[in-house]
Design a protein around this motif. Structure first.
Motif, PDB file in Angstrom:
ATOM      1  N   LEU A   1       8.665   7.237  19.168  1.00 24.80           N
ATOM      2  CA  LEU A   1       8.566   6.216  18.383  1.00 24.80           C
ATOM      3  C   LEU A   1       9.874   5.566  18.326  1.00 24.80           C
ATOM      4  CD1 LEU A   1       6.942   7.497  15.011  1.00 24.80           C
ATOM      5  CD2 LEU A   1       5.912   6.188  16.794  1.00 24.80           C
ATOM      6  N   LYS A   2       9.587   3.964  18.111  1.00 19.57           N
ATOM      7  CA  LYS A   2      10.878   3.160  17.832  1.00 19.57           C
ATOM      8  C   LYS A   2      11.085   3.092  16.295  1.00 19.57           C
ATOM      9  CE  LYS A   2      10.177   0.203  21.834  1.00 19.57           C
ATOM     10  NZ  LYS A   2       9.670  -0.862  22.812  1.00 19.57           N
ATOM     11  N   THR A   3      12.392   2.780  15.842  1.00 19.84           N
ATOM     12  CA  THR A   3      12.717   2.784  14.636  1.00 19.84           C
ATOM     13  C   THR A   3      11.802   1.597  13.833  1.00 19.84           C
ATOM     14  OG1 THR A   3      15.010   3.443  14.894  1.00 19.84           O
ATOM     15  CG2 THR A   3      14.432   2.172  13.076  1.00 19.84           C
ATOM     16  N   GLY A   4      11.380   2.044  12.813  1.00 18.44           N
ATOM     17  CA  GLY A   4      10.365   1.103  11.907  1.00 18.44           C
ATOM     18  C   GLY A   4       8.580   1.323  12.150  1.00 18.44           C
ATOM     19  N   GLN A   5       8.605   2.153  13.322  1.00 15.92           N
ATOM     20  CA  GLN A   5       7.012   2.270  13.444  1.00 15.92           C
ATOM     21  C   GLN A   5       6.666   3.349  12.636  1.00 15.92           C
ATOM     22  OE1 GLN A   5       6.999   3.278  17.882  1.00 15.92           O
ATOM     23  NE2 GLN A   5       6.014   1.222  18.019  1.00 15.92           N
ATOM     24  N   SER A   6       5.347   3.156  12.447  1.00 14.57           N
ATOM     25  CA  SER A   6       4.592   4.312  11.296  1.00 14.57           C
ATOM     26  C   SER A   6       3.646   4.925  12.410  1.00 14.57           C
ATOM     27  CB  SER A   6       3.764   3.716  10.476  1.00 14.57           C
ATOM     28  OG  SER A   6       2.649   2.820  11.143  1.00 14.57           O
ATOM     29  N   MET A   7       3.366   6.335  12.147  1.00 15.60           N
ATOM     30  CA  MET A   7       2.540   7.254  12.806  1.00 15.60           C
ATOM     31  C   MET A   7       1.911   8.300  11.960  1.00 15.60           C
ATOM     32  SD  MET A   7       4.175   9.950  15.500  1.00 15.60           S
ATOM     33  CE  MET A   7       2.491  10.523  15.672  1.00 15.60           C
ATOM     34  N   THR A   8       1.022   9.038  12.368  1.00 16.21           N
ATOM     35  CA  THR A   8       0.495  10.078  11.429  1.00 16.21           C
ATOM     36  C   THR A   8       0.547  11.479  12.526  1.00 16.21           C
ATOM     37  OG1 THR A   8      -0.839   8.844  10.238  1.00 16.21           O
ATOM     38  CG2 THR A   8      -1.407  11.108  10.226  1.00 16.21           C
ATOM     39  N   LEU A   9       1.022  12.407  12.153  1.00 19.25           N
ATOM     40  CA  LEU A   9       0.928  13.641  12.661  1.00 19.25           C
ATOM     41  C   LEU A   9      -0.074  14.456  12.281  1.00 19.25           C
ATOM     42  CD1 LEU A   9       4.759  14.928  12.654  1.00 19.25           C
ATOM     43  CD2 LEU A   9       3.544  13.288  14.353  1.00 19.25           C
TER      44      LEU A   9
ATOM     45  N   GLY B   1      17.224  26.374  10.400  1.00 17.16           N
ATOM     46  CA  GLY B   1      15.597  26.934  10.339  1.00 17.16           C
ATOM     47  C   GLY B   1      14.756  25.965   9.803  1.00 17.16           C
ATOM     48  N   LEU B   2      13.561  26.255   9.586  1.00 16.14           N
ATOM     49  CA  LEU B   2      12.475  25.142   9.176  1.00 16.14           C
ATOM     50  C   LEU B   2      12.765  25.120   7.558  1.00 16.14           C
ATOM     51  CD1 LEU B   2      11.195  26.678  11.601  1.00 16.14           C
ATOM     52  CD2 LEU B   2       9.032  26.340  10.783  1.00 16.14           C
ATOM     53  N   ARG B   3      12.467  23.626   7.306  1.00 16.93           N
ATOM     54  CA  ARG B   3      12.824  23.125   6.152  1.00 16.93           C
ATOM     55  C   ARG B   3      11.337  22.378   5.654  1.00 16.93           C
ATOM     56  NH1 ARG B   3      17.549  19.225   5.692  1.00 16.93           N
ATOM     57  NH2 ARG B   3      16.870  18.735   7.984  1.00 16.93           N
ATOM     58  N   LEU B   4      10.823  22.624   4.459  1.00  9.81           N
ATOM     59  CA  LEU B   4       9.586  22.356   3.927  1.00  9.81           C
ATOM     60  C   LEU B   4       9.668  20.844   3.632  1.00  9.81           C
ATOM     61  CD1 LEU B   4       6.987  23.364   2.877  1.00  9.81           C
ATOM     62  CD2 LEU B   4       8.035  23.746   0.687  1.00  9.81           C
ATOM     63  N   ILE B   5       8.703  20.097   3.861  1.00  8.60           N
ATOM     64  CA  ILE B   5       8.661  18.699   3.844  1.00  8.60           C
ATOM     65  C   ILE B   5       7.525  18.529   2.499  1.00  8.60           C
ATOM     66  CG2 ILE B   5       8.124  16.508   4.816  1.00  8.60           C
ATOM     67  CD1 ILE B   5       8.425  17.800   7.394  1.00  8.60           C
ATOM     68  N   HIS B   6       6.498  18.747   2.877  1.00 11.09           N
ATOM     69  CA  HIS B   6       5.497  18.743   1.725  1.00 11.09           C
ATOM     70  C   HIS B   6       4.605  19.956   1.801  1.00 11.09           C
ATOM     71  CE1 HIS B   6       5.850  14.716   0.129  1.00 11.09           C
ATOM     72  NE2 HIS B   6       6.025  14.312   1.298  1.00 11.09           N
ATOM     73  N   TYR B   7       3.745  20.246   0.935  1.00  6.56           N
ATOM     74  CA  TYR B   7       2.821  21.404   0.875  1.00  6.56           C
ATOM     75  C   TYR B   7       1.590  21.046   0.027  1.00  6.56           C
ATOM     76  CZ  TYR B   7       4.649  22.709  -4.007  1.00  6.56           C
ATOM     77  OH  TYR B   7       4.913  22.811  -5.263  1.00  6.56           O
TER      78      TYR B   7
ATOM     79  N   PRO C   1      11.466  15.771   1.294  1.00  6.61           N
ATOM     80  CA  PRO C   1      10.070  14.929   1.278  1.00  6.61           C
ATOM     81  C   PRO C   1      10.409  13.369   1.696  1.00  6.61           C
ATOM     82  CG  PRO C   1      10.840  15.074  -0.974  1.00  6.61           C
ATOM     83  CD  PRO C   1      11.756  15.948   0.026  1.00  6.61           C
ATOM     84  N   ASN C   2      11.528  12.840   1.628  1.00  7.55           N
ATOM     85  CA  ASN C   2      11.816  11.482   1.640  1.00  7.55           C
ATOM     86  C   ASN C   2      11.427  10.866   2.944  1.00  7.55           C
ATOM     87  OD1 ASN C   2      12.768  11.257  -0.843  1.00  7.55           O
ATOM     88  ND2 ASN C   2      14.828  11.318  -0.245  1.00  7.55           N
ATOM     89  N   GLY C   3      10.678   9.909   3.061  1.00  6.62           N
ATOM     90  CA  GLY C   3      10.148   9.112   4.288  1.00  6.62           C
ATOM     91  C   GLY C   3       8.709   9.607   4.839  1.00  6.62           C
ATOM     92  N   TYR C   4       8.226  10.633   4.132  1.00  7.81           N
ATOM     93  CA  TYR C   4       6.941  11.200   4.744  1.00  7.81           C
ATOM     94  C   TYR C   4       5.958  11.192   3.353  1.00  7.81           C
ATOM     95  CZ  TYR C   4      10.337  13.396   7.785  1.00  7.81           C
ATOM     96  OH  TYR C   4      11.228  13.922   8.832  1.00  7.81           O
TER      97      TYR C   4
ATOM     98  N   LEU D   1       0.321  14.450   8.110  1.00  6.95           N
ATOM     99  CA  LEU D   1       1.660  13.935   7.665  1.00  6.95           C
ATOM    100  C   LEU D   1       1.826  12.421   8.435  1.00  6.95           C
ATOM    101  CD1 LEU D   1       4.566  15.171   6.388  1.00  6.95           C
ATOM    102  CD2 LEU D   1       5.221  15.355   8.857  1.00  6.95           C
ATOM    103  N   ARG D   2       2.282  11.641   7.363  1.00  2.00           N
ATOM    104  CA  ARG D   2       2.450  10.160   7.649  1.00  2.00           C
ATOM    105  C   ARG D   2       3.964   9.907   7.772  1.00  2.00           C
ATOM    106  NH1 ARG D   2      -1.831  10.286   4.503  1.00  2.00           N
ATOM    107  NH2 ARG D   2      -3.876  10.025   5.552  1.00  2.00           N
ATOM    108  N   LEU D   3       4.518   9.335   8.583  1.00  2.00           N
ATOM    109  CA  LEU D   3       5.810   8.636   8.651  1.00  2.00           C
ATOM    110  C   LEU D   3       5.458   7.136   8.502  1.00  2.00           C
ATOM    111  CD1 LEU D   3       6.024  11.286  10.320  1.00  2.00           C
ATOM    112  CD2 LEU D   3       8.001  10.200  11.258  1.00  2.00           C
ATOM    113  N   LEU D   4       6.123   6.456   7.332  1.00  2.00           N
ATOM    114  CA  LEU D   4       5.612   5.231   7.130  1.00  2.00           C
ATOM    115  C   LEU D   4       6.639   4.375   7.952  1.00  2.00           C
ATOM    116  CD1 LEU D   4       5.748   5.936   3.004  1.00  2.00           C
ATOM    117  CD2 LEU D   4       3.843   5.867   4.715  1.00  2.00           C
ATOM    118  N   SER D   5       7.889   4.472   7.888  1.00  2.00           N
ATOM    119  CA  SER D   5       8.727   3.578   8.605  1.00  2.00           C
ATOM    120  C   SER D   5       9.829   4.496   9.607  1.00  2.00           C
ATOM    121  CB  SER D   5       9.357   2.606   7.774  1.00  2.00           C
ATOM    122  OG  SER D   5      10.347   1.920   8.632  1.00  2.00           O
TER     123      SER D   5
END
Lengths: 117, 113
Positions: free
Chosen positions: B13-21, B42-48, B61-64, B76-80
């Motif tokens: 992605l380019k900075t500022g784009q949005s996408m959904t995993l 290690g792995l870090r928890l974003i959302h559950y 969680p910030n940004g997701y 999982l949505r990345l807004l920007s």
């Protein structure tokens, strides 16, 4: 505070030898579970072994065993008869039953194991 | 039984784009979660999520954003997108009655330029 500590960033072991990967944990929850995962270079997370806090016996799964010392809060993974295919990153993780994070896992930073011929 | 599936496997992605995993599981698991893995970590928890319609924040969680409209899916949505979100993302699930397991998807490798 770090809940899972893996103090060995990297380890070497010769094929067919046994190796112990260290893991200590920090929790005040009386009910918790400890997991070990293997992550090969291909990237997937492969479940190896689980130990519950109330389990009386150490968990074993084939060549993997978990040396659970509750009083010392340690959960070391022992791999017997190492094979070249055991070369990977190994992660220790904990689930706290009383946590407010949906039983999600807390992971350590991992130990990179290299098995040499 | 496909287990936990994730798409795409790779994304730039380019900075500022949005996408959904995307993440889906076909095991009727109540619990689903998203983790990120950065080099040397290690792995870090974003959302559950503990069930359809119920989500909550994890450690980073910030940004997701997430939603859980069905038991099967947990996108999982990345807004920007920002370069700091370059990482490998894992989705995981398990059943409430089986707290000694957790099934992971194969991961999505995301690069934000």
């Amino acid at each position: 505070a770090q809940k899972i500590t893996q103090t060995q960033p990297g380890m070497f072991v010769q094929e067919k030898e046994a190796v112990t990967l260290d893991c200590t944990y920090d929790t005040s929850d009386p009910s918790y579970g400890l997991f070990w995962y293997k992550q090969p270079s291909s990237g997937e997370m492969i479940f190896l072994i689980y130990q519950g806090s109330y389990d009386q016996q150490n968990a074993t799964e084939g060549r993997y065993s978990l040396n659970f010392q509750k009083a010392r809060k340690s959960a070391n993974l022992v791999i017997s008869a190492s094979q070249l295919g055991d070369s990977a990153m190994y992660f220790c993780a904990m689930r706290e039953v009383g946590s407010n994070s949906g039983y999600a896992l807390n992971f350590g930073k991992g130990t990179s194991l290299l098995v040499t011929p | 039984n496909a287990g936990v599936t994730q798409t795409p496997k790779f994304q730039v992605l380019k900075t500022g784009q949005s996408m959904t995993l995307q993440c889906a599981q076909d095991m009727n698991h109540e619990y689903m979660s998203w983790y990120r893995q950065d080099p040397g970590m290690g792995l870090r928890l974003i959302h559950y999520s503990v069930g359809a319609g119920i989500t909550d924040q994890g450690e980073v969680p910030n940004g997701y954003n997430v939603s859980r409209s069905t038991t099967e899916d947990f996108p999982l949505r990345l807004l920007s997108a920002a370069p700091s979100q370059t990482s490998v993302y894992f989705c995981a699930s398990f059943r409430a009655a089986e707290t000694d397991t957790q099934y992971f998807g194969p991961g999505t490798r995301l690069t934000v330029l």
